[in-house]
Design a protein around this motif. Sequence first.
Motif, short mmCIF file in Angstrom:
data_model
loop_
_atom_site.label_atom_id
_atom_site.label_comp_id
_atom_site.label_asym_id
_atom_site.label_seq_id
_atom_site.Cartn_x
_atom_site.Cartn_y
_atom_site.Cartn_z
N LEU A 173 -4.16 3.93 -47.19
CA LEU A 173 -3.78 2.55 -47.53
C LEU A 173 -3.25 2.49 -48.96
N ASP A 174 -3.94 3.16 -49.89
CA ASP A 174 -3.49 3.19 -51.28
C ASP A 174 -2.08 3.78 -51.39
N ILE A 175 -1.83 4.87 -50.69
CA ILE A 175 -0.54 5.54 -50.76
C ILE A 175 0.57 4.64 -50.21
N ILE A 176 0.31 3.98 -49.10
CA ILE A 176 1.33 3.11 -48.51
C ILE A 176 1.60 1.90 -49.39
N ILE A 177 0.56 1.31 -49.96
CA ILE A 177 0.75 0.17 -50.86
C ILE A 177 1.53 0.60 -52.11
N MET A 178 1.21 1.78 -52.65
CA MET A 178 1.97 2.29 -53.81
C MET A 178 3.43 2.51 -53.44
N TYR A 179 3.67 3.05 -52.25
CA TYR A 179 5.04 3.26 -51.81
C TYR A 179 5.78 1.92 -51.71
N VAL B 75 1.95 -4.47 -38.06
CA VAL B 75 2.17 -3.11 -37.58
C VAL B 75 0.84 -2.37 -37.64
N THR B 76 0.61 -1.52 -36.66
CA THR B 76 -0.56 -0.67 -36.63
C THR B 76 -0.09 0.77 -36.48
N LEU B 77 -0.55 1.62 -37.40
CA LEU B 77 -0.25 3.05 -37.37
C LEU B 77 -1.47 3.80 -36.87
N TYR B 78 -1.23 4.86 -36.09
CA TYR B 78 -2.34 5.62 -35.51
C TYR B 78 -2.05 7.11 -35.60
N SER B 79 -3.09 7.88 -35.92
CA SER B 79 -3.00 9.33 -35.93
C SER B 79 -4.31 9.90 -35.40
N GLU B 80 -4.20 11.03 -34.71
CA GLU B 80 -5.39 11.72 -34.24
C GLU B 80 -5.25 13.20 -34.54
N SER B 81 -6.37 13.90 -34.48
CA SER B 81 -6.35 15.33 -34.78
C SER B 81 -5.47 16.06 -33.77
N THR B 82 -4.95 17.20 -34.23
CA THR B 82 -4.15 18.03 -33.34
C THR B 82 -5.02 18.55 -32.20
N GLY C 238 5.54 5.18 -42.58
CA GLY C 238 4.30 5.63 -41.95
C GLY C 238 4.48 6.83 -41.04
N VAL C 239 5.56 6.86 -40.27
CA VAL C 239 5.73 7.96 -39.32
C VAL C 239 6.08 9.28 -40.00
N SER C 240 6.30 9.24 -41.32
CA SER C 240 6.56 10.48 -42.06
C SER C 240 5.29 11.04 -42.70
N ARG C 241 4.15 10.38 -42.47
CA ARG C 241 2.89 10.77 -43.11
C ARG C 241 1.87 11.24 -42.07
N GLN C 242 0.93 12.04 -42.54
CA GLN C 242 -0.23 12.41 -41.74
C GLN C 242 -1.44 12.31 -42.65
N PRO C 243 -2.54 11.74 -42.15
CA PRO C 243 -3.71 11.51 -43.01
C PRO C 243 -4.47 12.77 -43.39
N TYR D 175 1.52 9.96 -38.18
CA TYR D 175 1.26 8.64 -37.62
C TYR D 175 2.32 8.29 -36.58
N SER D 176 1.91 7.52 -35.62
CA SER D 176 2.85 6.90 -34.70
C SER D 176 2.62 5.39 -34.81
N VAL D 177 3.63 4.63 -34.45
CA VAL D 177 3.50 3.18 -34.46
C VAL D 177 2.81 2.79 -33.16
N GLU D 178 1.58 2.34 -33.28
CA GLU D 178 0.80 1.97 -32.10
C GLU D 178 1.22 0.60 -31.58
N SER D 179 1.47 -0.33 -32.51
CA SER D 179 1.97 -1.65 -32.14
C SER D 179 2.74 -2.21 -33.33
N ILE D 180 3.73 -3.04 -33.01
CA ILE D 180 4.55 -3.62 -34.08
C ILE D 180 5.11 -4.96 -33.62
N GLY D 181 5.23 -5.86 -34.57
CA GLY D 181 5.85 -7.16 -34.35
C GLY D 181 6.52 -7.57 -35.64
N GLU D 182 7.05 -8.77 -35.70
CA GLU D 182 7.72 -9.23 -36.92
C GLU D 182 6.76 -9.34 -38.09
#
Length: 135
Positions: A121-127, A74-81, A52-57, A64-71
């Motif tokens: 979501l499609d791209i990450i599931i395919m990956y 995980v939640t990924l978050y991105s905002e405009s520049t 996720g952190v290698s992608r941008q929407p 993306y940055s990891v907003e929250s993560i546990g076992e």
Amino acid sequence: MPNSTVRSQAAIAVATMLVLALAAACAPAAGRPAVEFVASAEDVIAEIAIYGVSRQPNPNMNFYSVESIGERFVTLYSESTVGFTILIGRMETRLSFTAQQRGDVTVLAASGRGTNAADELDIIIMYLSSVFERL
């Protein structure tokens, strides 16, 4: 072309991009049926975070940055520049993944909202399907 015509065309282009950005931000949340992988929940979550952190929407958005993560989530978050936000307006994307372990299988639920959330979501599931066996 007269200077006022160029400015008018630029204003129309900026207004069009703003409307498109606002429409994307107001799109309904993207959800998916649960997907099953032969892997541990922890491995699936870790792979999502790493990939996720290698992608941008969108090219006008941060990676993306990891907003929250546990076992098991995980939640990924991105905002405009900053530049895009100042010139056009703010865009956001938030993707959430929850994993449940069932024996050797992980059931993954995913949802997202914001700019290009459904495609992301499609791209990450395919990956993930290229990394883990999918049932």
